[in-house]
Scaffold this motif. Structure first.
Motif, PDB file in Angstrom:
ATOM      1  N   ARG A  84      -3.625 -47.446  43.482  1.00 45.04           N
ATOM      2  CA  ARG A  84      -3.404 -47.231  42.043  1.00 45.04           C
ATOM      3  C   ARG A  84      -4.072 -48.327  41.231  1.00 45.04           C
ATOM      4  N   SER A  85      -4.005 -49.547  41.720  1.00 45.99           N
ATOM      5  CA  SER A  85      -4.644 -50.660  41.032  1.00 45.99           C
ATOM      6  C   SER A  85      -6.164 -50.472  40.999  1.00 45.99           C
ATOM      7  N   THR A  86      -6.728 -50.038  42.100  1.00 48.05           N
ATOM      8  CA  THR A  86      -8.163 -49.773  42.158  1.00 48.05           C
ATOM      9  C   THR A  86      -8.535 -48.661  41.186  1.00 48.05           C
ATOM     10  N   TYR A  87      -7.728 -47.602  41.160  1.00 51.25           N
ATOM     11  CA  TYR A  87      -7.959 -46.504  40.220  1.00 51.25           C
ATOM     12  C   TYR A  87      -7.902 -47.022  38.783  1.00 51.25           C
ATOM     13  N   ASN A  88      -6.878 -47.799  38.464  1.00 50.64           N
ATOM     14  CA  ASN A  88      -6.736 -48.328  37.106  1.00 50.64           C
ATOM     15  C   ASN A  88      -7.932 -49.197  36.715  1.00 50.64           C
ATOM     16  N   ASN A  89      -8.418 -50.012  37.656  1.00 51.24           N
ATOM     17  CA  ASN A  89      -9.576 -50.862  37.372  1.00 51.24           C
ATOM     18  C   ASN A  89     -10.819 -50.016  37.090  1.00 51.24           C
ATOM     19  N   LYS A  90     -11.025 -48.991  37.900  1.00 62.28           N
ATOM     20  CA  LYS A  90     -12.179 -48.101  37.680  1.00 62.28           C
ATOM     21  C   LYS A  90     -12.080 -47.421  36.319  1.00 62.28           C
ATOM     22  N   MET A  91     -10.893 -46.939  36.000  1.00 65.34           N
ATOM     23  CA  MET A  91     -10.729 -46.220  34.739  1.00 65.34           C
ATOM     24  C   MET A  91     -10.853 -47.159  33.535  1.00 65.34           C
ATOM     25  N   THR A  92     -10.501 -48.407  33.689  1.00 63.40           N
ATOM     26  CA  THR A  92     -10.694 -49.383  32.615  1.00 63.40           C
ATOM     27  C   THR A  92     -12.180 -49.575  32.353  1.00 63.40           C
ATOM     28  N   LEU A  93     -12.945 -49.720  33.410  1.00 64.02           N
ATOM     29  CA  LEU A  93     -14.391 -49.864  33.269  1.00 64.02           C
ATOM     30  C   LEU A  93     -14.998 -48.600  32.655  1.00 64.02           C
ATOM     31  N   ILE A  94     -14.580 -47.449  33.135  1.00 65.61           N
ATOM     32  CA  ILE A  94     -15.081 -46.187  32.591  1.00 65.61           C
ATOM     33  C   ILE A  94     -14.690 -46.048  31.119  1.00 65.61           C
ATOM     34  N   GLY A  95     -13.521 -46.544  30.755  1.00 67.48           N
ATOM     35  CA  GLY A  95     -13.094 -46.512  29.353  1.00 67.48           C
ATOM     36  C   GLY A  95     -14.027 -47.302  28.450  1.00 67.48           C
ATOM     37  N   VAL A  96     -14.476 -48.453  28.927  1.00 63.03           N
ATOM     38  CA  VAL A  96     -15.423 -49.261  28.150  1.00 63.03           C
ATOM     39  C   VAL A  96     -16.747 -48.515  28.012  1.00 63.03           C
ATOM     40  N   LEU A  97     -17.222 -47.944  29.125  1.00 67.47           N
ATOM     41  CA  LEU A  97     -18.462 -47.173  29.093  1.00 67.47           C
ATOM     42  C   LEU A  97     -18.330 -45.949  28.184  1.00 67.47           C
ATOM     43  N   ARG A  98     -17.170 -45.291  28.257  1.00 72.62           N
ATOM     44  CA  ARG A  98     -16.925 -44.107  27.437  1.00 72.62           C
ATOM     45  C   ARG A  98     -16.966 -44.450  25.949  1.00 72.62           C
ATOM     46  N   GLU A  99     -16.375 -45.572  25.584  1.00 73.48           N
ATOM     47  CA  GLU A  99     -16.379 -45.972  24.176  1.00 73.48           C
ATOM     48  C   GLU A  99     -17.798 -46.247  23.696  1.00 73.48           C
ATOM     49  N   GLY A 100     -18.595 -46.909  24.514  1.00 74.53           N
ATOM     50  CA  GLY A 100     -19.995 -47.142  24.159  1.00 74.53           C
ATOM     51  C   GLY A 100     -20.757 -45.834  24.032  1.00 74.53           C
TER      52      GLY A 100
END
Length: 107
Positions: free
Chosen positions: A31-47
């Motif tokens: 779950r922690s790995t998933y959350n980390n990936k989704m945090t990074l994807i969230g930054v990319l998504r906002e850009g």
């Protein structure tokens, strides 16, 4: 002799209780790995969202949304308890569908 018997009991108890948190730790780690990936994807998504607004580049936004959906699907395939993540996945799918419709309209 009594000391050896207590040692055996303590070792058995330690092994029994010690193996349970390992399973939980693995689930927590996933779950922690998933959350980390989704945090990074969230930054990319906002850009990508800002780029879509500024220059109309919806394809990059759709790509990032698709990657987030794929990461979520892979996590859900392995997760014992998704805890509301399936509803989030449905919203992600709806966002991707909307984005794809927008790219078709702009072409």
């Amino acid at each position: 002799m009594a000391t050896r018997s207590w040692q055996a009991v303590l070792i058995t108890v330690a092994i029994s209780f010690g193996s349970m948190p390992l399973t939980l730790a693995t689930e927590d780690e996933a779950r922690s790995t998933y959350n980390n990936k989704m945090t990074l994807i969230g930054v990319l998504r906002e850009g990508a969202r800002q780029r879509a607004v500024q220059v109309g580049d919806l394809q990059t936004l759709c790509l990032i949304l698709g990657i987030g959906l794929d990461v979520t699907d892979r996590y859900l395939d392995q997760a014992a308890d998704a805890g509301g993540l399936r509803q989030r996945r449905q919203r992600m799918q709806a966002d991707l569908n909307t984005c794809q419709q927008g790219t078709k309209s702009s072409n």
